[in-house]
Design a protein around this motif. Structure first.
Motif, PDB file in Angstrom:
ATOM      1  N   ASP A 200      14.124 -78.293 -38.112  1.00 55.59           N
ATOM      2  CA  ASP A 200      12.900 -77.837 -38.601  1.00 55.59           C
ATOM      3  C   ASP A 200      12.716 -77.005 -39.587  1.00 55.59           C
ATOM      4  OD1 ASP A 200      12.233 -79.938 -36.745  1.00 55.59           O
ATOM      5  OD2 ASP A 200      11.522 -78.463 -35.178  1.00 55.59           O
ATOM      6  N   THR A 201      13.744 -75.912 -39.258  1.00 53.03           N
ATOM      7  CA  THR A 201      13.451 -74.771 -40.091  1.00 53.03           C
ATOM      8  C   THR A 201      13.700 -74.967 -41.843  1.00 53.03           C
ATOM      9  OG1 THR A 201      15.913 -74.138 -39.872  1.00 53.03           O
ATOM     10  CG2 THR A 201      14.449 -73.366 -38.213  1.00 53.03           C
ATOM     11  N   ARG A 202      14.337 -76.021 -41.895  1.00 51.69           N
ATOM     12  CA  ARG A 202      14.529 -76.362 -43.454  1.00 51.69           C
ATOM     13  C   ARG A 202      13.302 -76.329 -44.238  1.00 51.69           C
ATOM     14  NH1 ARG A 202      19.054 -80.708 -42.218  1.00 51.69           N
ATOM     15  NH2 ARG A 202      20.798 -79.255 -42.174  1.00 51.69           N
TER      16      ARG A 202
ATOM     17  N   ALA B 141       9.107 -69.223 -47.841  1.00 54.66           N
ATOM     18  CA  ALA B 141       9.059 -67.782 -47.735  1.00 54.66           C
ATOM     19  C   ALA B 141       7.980 -67.096 -47.113  1.00 54.66           C
ATOM     20  CB  ALA B 141       9.449 -67.130 -49.261  1.00 54.66           C
ATOM     21  N   THR B 142       8.289 -65.998 -46.368  1.00 50.02           N
ATOM     22  CA  THR B 142       7.200 -65.265 -45.615  1.00 50.02           C
ATOM     23  C   THR B 142       6.605 -64.434 -46.899  1.00 50.02           C
ATOM     24  OG1 THR B 142       8.488 -65.188 -43.611  1.00 50.02           O
ATOM     25  CG2 THR B 142       6.691 -63.698 -43.874  1.00 50.02           C
ATOM     26  N   ILE B 143       5.167 -64.226 -47.020  1.00 53.31           N
ATOM     27  CA  ILE B 143       4.417 -63.483 -47.879  1.00 53.31           C
ATOM     28  C   ILE B 143       4.217 -62.108 -46.882  1.00 53.31           C
ATOM     29  CG2 ILE B 143       2.513 -63.331 -49.350  1.00 53.31           C
ATOM     30  CD1 ILE B 143       4.732 -65.471 -49.870  1.00 53.31           C
TER      31      ILE B 143
ATOM     32  N   GLY C 156       8.623 -60.276 -44.949  1.00 54.58           N
ATOM     33  CA  GLY C 156       9.065 -61.138 -45.759  1.00 54.58           C
ATOM     34  C   GLY C 156      10.216 -60.322 -46.902  1.00 54.58           C
ATOM     35  N   GLY C 157      11.407 -61.071 -47.236  1.00 56.58           N
ATOM     36  CA  GLY C 157      12.395 -60.109 -47.669  1.00 56.58           C
ATOM     37  C   GLY C 157      12.744 -59.873 -49.008  1.00 56.58           C
ATOM     38  N   GLN C 158      11.464 -60.565 -49.735  1.00 61.31           N
ATOM     39  CA  GLN C 158      11.838 -60.650 -51.280  1.00 61.31           C
ATOM     40  C   GLN C 158      11.589 -59.151 -51.850  1.00 61.31           C
ATOM     41  OE1 GLN C 158       9.200 -63.586 -52.898  1.00 61.31           O
ATOM     42  NE2 GLN C 158       9.165 -64.952 -51.512  1.00 61.31           N
TER      43      GLN C 158
ATOM     44  N   LYS D 190      17.140 -59.481 -46.117  1.00 64.57           N
ATOM     45  CA  LYS D 190      16.747 -60.119 -47.542  1.00 64.57           C
ATOM     46  C   LYS D 190      16.384 -61.634 -47.118  1.00 64.57           C
ATOM     47  CE  LYS D 190      18.582 -59.707 -51.527  1.00 64.57           C
ATOM     48  NZ  LYS D 190      19.623 -59.770 -52.276  1.00 64.57           N
ATOM     49  N   SER D 191      15.331 -61.861 -48.064  1.00 58.88           N
ATOM     50  CA  SER D 191      14.811 -63.274 -48.279  1.00 58.88           C
ATOM     51  C   SER D 191      15.894 -64.384 -48.168  1.00 58.88           C
ATOM     52  CB  SER D 191      14.179 -63.453 -49.668  1.00 58.88           C
ATOM     53  OG  SER D 191      13.502 -64.474 -49.617  1.00 58.88           O
ATOM     54  N   GLY D 192      15.613 -65.279 -47.063  1.00 62.27           N
ATOM     55  CA  GLY D 192      16.350 -66.279 -46.980  1.00 62.27           C
ATOM     56  C   GLY D 192      17.523 -66.170 -45.890  1.00 62.27           C
TER      57      GLY D 192
ATOM     58  N   GLY E  92      17.343 -65.810 -42.854  1.00 64.36           N
ATOM     59  CA  GLY E  92      17.010 -66.695 -41.639  1.00 64.36           C
ATOM     60  C   GLY E  92      16.263 -65.717 -40.594  1.00 64.36           C
ATOM     61  N   LYS E  93      15.306 -64.965 -40.939  1.00 65.39           N
ATOM     62  CA  LYS E  93      14.351 -64.186 -39.867  1.00 65.39           C
ATOM     63  C   LYS E  93      13.225 -65.253 -39.285  1.00 65.39           C
ATOM     64  CE  LYS E  93      13.149 -61.357 -43.345  1.00 65.39           C
ATOM     65  NZ  LYS E  93      14.111 -62.050 -44.301  1.00 65.39           N
ATOM     66  N   THR E  94      12.536 -65.790 -40.371  1.00 69.08           N
ATOM     67  CA  THR E  94      11.655 -66.755 -39.583  1.00 69.08           C
ATOM     68  C   THR E  94      12.131 -67.917 -38.936  1.00 69.08           C
ATOM     69  OG1 THR E  94      10.390 -66.083 -41.581  1.00 69.08           O
ATOM     70  CG2 THR E  94       9.379 -67.963 -40.185  1.00 69.08           C
ATOM     71  N   SER E  95      13.303 -68.384 -39.311  1.00 71.84           N
ATOM     72  CA  SER E  95      14.056 -69.366 -38.775  1.00 71.84           C
ATOM     73  C   SER E  95      14.350 -68.992 -37.323  1.00 71.84           C
ATOM     74  CB  SER E  95      15.231 -69.746 -39.205  1.00 71.84           C
ATOM     75  OG  SER E  95      15.132 -70.118 -40.573  1.00 71.84           O
ATOM     76  N   MET E  96      14.949 -67.909 -37.023  1.00 70.66           N
ATOM     77  CA  MET E  96      15.132 -67.187 -35.787  1.00 70.66           C
ATOM     78  C   MET E  96      13.975 -67.250 -35.013  1.00 70.66           C
ATOM     79  SD  MET E  96      17.707 -64.338 -36.292  1.00 70.66           S
ATOM     80  CE  MET E  96      19.453 -64.539 -36.919  1.00 70.66           C
TER      81      MET E  96
END
Ligand code: GTP
Length: 326
Positions: free
Chosen positions: A34-36, A40-42, A63-65, A14-16, A18-22
């Motif tokens: 830095d990940t803050r 959101a990934t489109i 993207g998890g939306q 789901k969105s938020g 932490g996928k892109t952060s990892m």
């Protein structure tokens, strides 16, 4: 030269969560802080990461939306879920919509098991740093894990799976500590084509050095690729179940991943100061340690507790071995 093995890795959740952060901490040298500033990934963000020369990871960060996920499960189903080597599904442990999260996960599992029956499935329950203090025994994590295994079993039953395929594997993670490296090292370990040969070479070198442990790290990500030591010649995930005792003292099961995190941070600081990390050697009362480059894409750590072993001898052996390793 043979072309590298390409593996499609789906990163979903789901969105938020932490996928892109990892992905950014492991592969793009971001710090957790830095990940803050990530947005959101489109739709799907694709990237290719070369690993050890012989492996290319095609990372699909989805993207998890909800609107995107609905598309993955309908019009984009074939494109997204075919030829997948590994699905990494990320949950946020603090989510207040667990039932809904599970329903989405079940739909994704169906789509994946139908289109890529051989794919490995890894579930990372993320943001553990936000709950660990109130729940030190990790009851909430265990409950979540048991729900997820239940979903997996239901999906298999419905697909009339005879149980040959691997069940999903679960890890508690946080981008703020070494648990992230533990999970990703275990995943990557299963994707490296000639991993048993690499581990055999590592064991041979460890024996030559009269060492108790030898560990191989990938040089950019500092993920643990292979380990060798009395109880260590195995898939890193098996270590979770194993009591590792050392003279009555229990060894920290994430000690190598702690080193991954520390060295990665140190390398980053060094490069900010226009310095390069070359290696590390230390001699303690009862222990000698080196952490040196082995090949262009790997570092090796060797730990000896034999008082006769000199640092120079370990360095010499590593230097000699590097000519034989690619
Ligand atoms: P989408 O792109 O919308 O699918 O979201 P995402 O899953 O890629 O989430 P993203 O990586 O953008 O992270 C969202 C927020 O969660 C960021 O502000 C991160 O700093 C934060 N975050 C990620 N992992 C952790 C974690 O382990 N602990 C804590 N406390 N925060 C985290």
């Amino acid at each position: 030269m043979s072309s590298p093995a390409r593996k499609k890795v789906l990163l979903m959740g789901k969105s938020g969560s932490g996928k892109t952060s990892m992905r950014s901490v492991i592969f793009s040298n971001y710090t957790a802080r830095d990940t803050r500033r990530l947005g959101a990934t489109i739709d799907v963000e694709q990237s290719a990461v070369r690993f050890l020369g012989g492996l290319v990871l095609n990372l699909w960060d989805c993207g998890g939306q909800n609107a995107f996920v609905d598309n993955y499960l309908s019009s984009q189903k074939d494109t997204i879920f075919s030829n997948v080597a590994v699905l990494i599904y990320v949950f946020d442990i603090t989510s207040t919509e667990w039932e809904g999260d599970l329903r989405y996960f079940e739909d994704i599992l169906f789509a994946l098991r139908e289109n890529s029956p051989e794919a490995g499935i890894w579930v990372l329950i993320n943001k553990m740093d936000l709950v660990d203090k109130e729940d030190p025994k990790r009851r909430k994590y265990e409950e979540r894990k048991s729900d997820l295994l239940g979903v997996d079993e239901r999906v298999r039953k419905e697909l009339k799976d005879d149980g040959i395929r691997e069940v999903l594997r679960c890890f508690p993670t946080s981008i703020w500590d070494e648990s992230l490296y533990k999970a990703w090292s275990s995943i990557i370990h299963t994707l490296i084509p000639n991993i048993s040969l690499i581990t055999a070479h590592l064991t041979y070198l460890r024996d030559l050095c009269l060492a108790v442990e030898a560990v191989l790290f990938e040089s950019d990500t500092f993920l643990v690729i292979a380990k060798s030591g009395s109880p260590l010649d195995c898939d890193p995930t098996d270590l979770d179940e194993m009591e590792i005792e050392n003279g009555g003292k229990e060894l920290d099961q994430q000690r190598f991943e702690k080193i991954s995190e520390i060295i990665k941070g140190f390398k980053k600081t060094s490069s900010r100061n226009h310095e390069q990390y070359h290696g590390f050697e230390a001699k303690f009362d009862d222990c000698t340690v080196i952490l040196e480059p082995l090949t262009k894409s790997t570092y090796i750590m060797i730990i000896s507790v034999d008082p006769r072993v000199e640092t120079g001898a370990l360095l010499y052996n590593v230097h000699q071995a590097s000519a034989h390793m690619v």
